[in-house]
Design an enzyme around this catalytic site. Structure first.
Site, PDB file in Angstrom:
ATOM      1  N   ALA A 146       0.830  -1.204   0.000  1.00 26.68           N
ATOM      2  CA  ALA A 146       0.000   0.000   0.000  1.00 26.68           C
ATOM      3  C   ALA A 146       0.865   1.255   0.000  1.00 26.68           C
ATOM      4  O   ALA A 146       0.579   2.221  -0.718  1.00 26.68           O
ATOM      5  CB  ALA A 146      -0.931  -0.006   1.212  1.00 26.68           C
ATOM      6  N   TYR A 147       1.930   1.247   0.784  1.00 28.09           N
ATOM      7  CA  TYR A 147       2.814   2.412   0.853  1.00 28.09           C
ATOM      8  C   TYR A 147       3.493   2.653  -0.489  1.00 28.09           C
ATOM      9  O   TYR A 147       3.526   3.782  -0.985  1.00 28.09           O
ATOM     10  CB  TYR A 147       3.860   2.202   1.951  1.00 28.09           C
ATOM     11  CG  TYR A 147       4.794   3.369   2.126  1.00 28.09           C
ATOM     12  CD1 TYR A 147       4.373   4.525   2.767  1.00 28.09           C
ATOM     13  CD2 TYR A 147       6.111   3.311   1.661  1.00 28.09           C
ATOM     14  CE1 TYR A 147       5.236   5.604   2.942  1.00 28.09           C
ATOM     15  CE2 TYR A 147       6.971   4.390   1.825  1.00 28.09           C
ATOM     16  CZ  TYR A 147       6.530   5.528   2.462  1.00 28.09           C
ATOM     17  OH  TYR A 147       7.377   6.600   2.626  1.00 28.09           O
ATOM     18  N   ALA A 148       4.016   1.584  -1.096  1.00 22.79           N
ATOM     19  CA  ALA A 148       4.702   1.729  -2.381  1.00 22.79           C
ATOM     20  C   ALA A 148       3.740   2.252  -3.448  1.00 22.79           C
ATOM     21  O   ALA A 148       4.081   3.152  -4.225  1.00 22.79           O
ATOM     22  CB  ALA A 148       5.305   0.393  -2.809  1.00 22.79           C
TER      23      ALA A 148
END
Length: 242
Positions: A146-148
């Site tokens: 999700a962060y990437a």
């Protein structure tokens, strides 16, 4: 103004702006950290303001924008920095967990750049917007889907803003930090194996200190650099080219 400006890279960006003579509004959710940040910023002889804001909530962003403009008179610099990361194996990530990260990192970047962009366009005096991404957007990272994905989206938003706002003399650049010693990364730095691998992967053989972003912030905000837009400014000790 700096979202997520009361800690880590965000605070370093805010300090860099204050050192260069800018009044600074810090948007964040932790009031104690924000008060401490404001005290540090004021020590540089500028006005500083803490604004409570959940960047993923539209009304909160609208209210924070109005409060900042009322207190400081205008916003001509924005660092869209607020971001969160949740480590979770990809196959075990729920849709709720996915949305939790994207709400802050993507929705928050969209809402803050849109509202401040509206203010800048209405003022008609240009401005500088900086969207903070990450080297993870280029290389990916296990347990950070999700962060990437969110940081890739931030880069795309920044480039779109640069193209669309150029006719209003509003610049937008994307800041891409590498590994930096911040509270958000304390658990990673404490992992000796992970820390050793990332240091060996970085040509300068260390992580950055957040203070190394002071002058980067001043450069990106410099109102005289009117032709510098749509650029990725990578500050990673050579990580992405090694």
């Amino acid at each position: 103004m700096v979202t997520g400006g009361n800690s880590g890279i965000g605070l370093a960006l805010a300090v860099g702006l204050a050192r260069a003579g800018a009044d600074v509004a810090v948007w964040a959710r932790n009031p104690e950290r924000s008060r401490t940040a404001v005290q540090e910023l004021k020590s540089h002889g500028v006005e500083a303001l803490a604004v409570a804001c959940d960047v993923g909530d539209e009304q909160s962003v609208l209210d924070a924008t109005a409060q900042t403009v009322q207190a400081l008179g205008k916003i001509d610099i924005l660092f869209a920095n607020a971001g969160i990361a949740d480590a979770k194996d990809y196959l075990d990530t729920s849709l709720q967990e996915w949305h939790h990260v994207l709400r802050t990192n993507v929705d928050g970047t969209f809402l803050t750049t849109r509202e401040v962009g509206r203010h800048m366009v209405d003022r008609g005096q240009g401005g500088s917007i900086v969207v903070v991404s990450s080297t993870v957007a280029r290389y990916g990272a296990a347990t950070q889907a999700a962060y990437a994905a969110s940081k890739s989206a931030c880069g795309s938003l920044g480039r779109t803003i640069a193209v669309e706002f150029a006719r209003h003399q509003i610049r937008c650049n994307v800041l891409v930090p590498g590994w930096v010693s911040t509270p958000m990364n304390d658990h990673l730095r404490a992992n000796d194996k992970f820390f050793d691998v990332t240091v060996r992967r970085t040509p300068v053989r260390r992580w950055a200190d957040a203070s190394e972003f002071y002058d980067v912030a001043a450069f990106l905000a410099d109102p005289t650099l009117t032709f510098h837009t749509g650029n990725e400014v990578v500050v990673d000790g050579g990580y992405t080219i090694f």
